[in-house]
Design a protein around this motif. Structure first.
Motif, mmCIF file in Angstrom:
data_model
loop_
_atom_site.group_PDB
_atom_site.id
_atom_site.type_symbol
_atom_site.label_atom_id
_atom_site.label_comp_id
_atom_site.label_asym_id
_atom_site.label_seq_id
_atom_site.Cartn_x
_atom_site.Cartn_y
_atom_site.Cartn_z
ATOM 1 N N GLU A 60 0.847 -1.190 0.000
ATOM 2 C CA GLU A 60 0.000 0.000 0.000
ATOM 3 C C GLU A 60 0.885 1.244 0.000
ATOM 4 O O GLU A 60 1.829 1.342 0.780
ATOM 5 C CB GLU A 60 -0.911 0.026 1.227
ATOM 6 C CG GLU A 60 -1.939 1.133 1.104
ATOM 7 C CD GLU A 60 -2.773 1.310 2.353
ATOM 8 O OE1 GLU A 60 -3.991 1.243 2.257
ATOM 9 O OE2 GLU A 60 -2.189 1.526 3.432
ATOM 10 N N VAL A 61 0.581 2.158 -0.898
ATOM 11 C CA VAL A 61 1.362 3.386 -1.013
ATOM 12 C C VAL A 61 0.399 4.572 -1.069
ATOM 13 O O VAL A 61 -0.814 4.386 -1.097
ATOM 14 C CB VAL A 61 2.244 3.368 -2.289
ATOM 15 C CG1 VAL A 61 3.298 2.291 -2.203
ATOM 16 C CG2 VAL A 61 1.387 3.195 -3.533
ATOM 17 N N MET A 62 0.956 5.767 -1.071
ATOM 18 C CA MET A 62 0.135 6.965 -1.208
ATOM 19 C C MET A 62 0.703 7.832 -2.311
ATOM 20 O O MET A 62 1.896 7.798 -2.593
ATOM 21 C CB MET A 62 0.090 7.744 0.106
ATOM 22 C CG MET A 62 -0.566 6.941 1.199
ATOM 23 S SD MET A 62 -1.162 7.930 2.572
ATOM 24 C CE MET A 62 -2.652 8.623 1.876
ATOM 25 N N ARG A 107 -4.741 6.591 -2.199
ATOM 26 C CA ARG A 107 -4.125 5.525 -1.397
ATOM 27 C C ARG A 107 -4.490 4.175 -1.989
ATOM 28 O O ARG A 107 -5.629 3.965 -2.367
ATOM 29 C CB ARG A 107 -4.663 5.636 0.028
ATOM 30 C CG ARG A 107 -4.194 4.556 0.947
ATOM 31 C CD ARG A 107 -4.784 4.755 2.333
ATOM 32 N NE ARG A 107 -3.766 4.480 3.311
ATOM 33 C CZ ARG A 107 -3.589 5.137 4.435
ATOM 34 N NH1 ARG A 107 -4.387 6.117 4.755
ATOM 35 N NH2 ARG A 107 -2.629 4.803 5.243
ATOM 36 N N SER A 152 5.377 6.682 0.493
ATOM 37 C CA SER A 152 5.026 5.502 1.280
ATOM 38 C C SER A 152 3.937 5.882 2.280
ATOM 39 O O SER A 152 3.710 7.057 2.535
ATOM 40 C CB SER A 152 6.290 5.071 2.016
ATOM 41 O OG SER A 152 5.985 4.236 3.072
ATOM 42 N N THR A 153 3.274 4.893 2.848
ATOM 43 C CA THR A 153 2.363 5.190 3.950
ATOM 44 C C THR A 153 3.160 5.493 5.211
ATOM 45 O O THR A 153 2.608 5.959 6.189
ATOM 46 C CB THR A 153 1.451 3.980 4.236
ATOM 47 O OG1 THR A 153 2.289 2.871 4.526
ATOM 48 C CG2 THR A 153 0.541 3.673 3.077
ATOM 49 N N ARG A 207 4.432 3.349 7.168
ATOM 50 C CA ARG A 207 4.371 2.224 8.127
ATOM 51 C C ARG A 207 5.533 1.255 7.990
ATOM 52 O O ARG A 207 5.938 0.647 8.967
ATOM 53 C CB ARG A 207 3.049 1.479 7.960
ATOM 54 C CG ARG A 207 1.883 2.218 8.557
ATOM 55 C CD ARG A 207 0.732 1.256 8.806
ATOM 56 N NE ARG A 207 0.190 0.773 7.542
ATOM 57 C CZ ARG A 207 -0.888 1.258 6.963
ATOM 58 N NH1 ARG A 207 -1.573 2.210 7.552
ATOM 59 N NH2 ARG A 207 -1.336 0.771 5.844
#
Ligand code: NI
Length: 139
Positions: free
Chosen positions: A54-56, A105, A133-134, A136
């Motif tokens: 998961e990325v933004m 997202r 990146s998120t 995390r």
């Protein structure tokens, strides 16, 4: 706070001089700070290449709201992908031009696809995707 480790880096004096000039111009206080940013950037780019992560992304668009049906098309696109759209900001720059930033997202494939659809909308004059990146997975 995790332990900090030191390590040595070897490079030619020419390369090191060029690196020192660059990081001074960019405002880094020391080499460690610059190298940490470079490593983080490399990790984010690698995360981006792995489509299941998961990325933004922040998609910025510039357009004339009186040209064609740009506002309606952009709104339709966002409603169709509402699960992935986090938010958007609209700035009326002058009588004609609008600046819009849309935060997306999802997997890198989803974010890239939505960005491409928004950016290729007829009437969009300029824009781009800033992927990140998120946070995390980043130490
Ligand atoms: Ni506007």
């Amino acid at each position: 706070m995790p332990a900090v480790r030191r390590f040595g880096v070897s490079m030619s004096s020419d390369l090191l001089r060029a690196f020192d000039r660059l990081i001074k111009r960019k405002g880094y206080k020391n080499r460690s700070e610059a190298i940490r940013d470079i490593v983080r950037d490399l990790l984010v780019r690698n995360e981006w290449e792995e489509s299941d992560q998961e990325v933004m992304g922040a998609v910025t668009l510039l357009y004339d709201h009186e040209t064609g049906h740009v506002p309606e098309t952009l709104t339709d696109l966002q409603h169709r992908q509402h699960d992935a759209i986090v938010c958007s900001t609209h700035v009326h720059m002058d009588q004609h031009n609008c600046l819009e930033t849309i935060v997306v997202r999802g997997t890198s494939r989803v974010v890239r696809t939505i960005a491409d659809q928004l950016l290729s909308t007829r009437g969009v004059k300029h824009g781009g995707l800033v992927s990140t990146s998120t946070g995390r997975t980043l130490p």
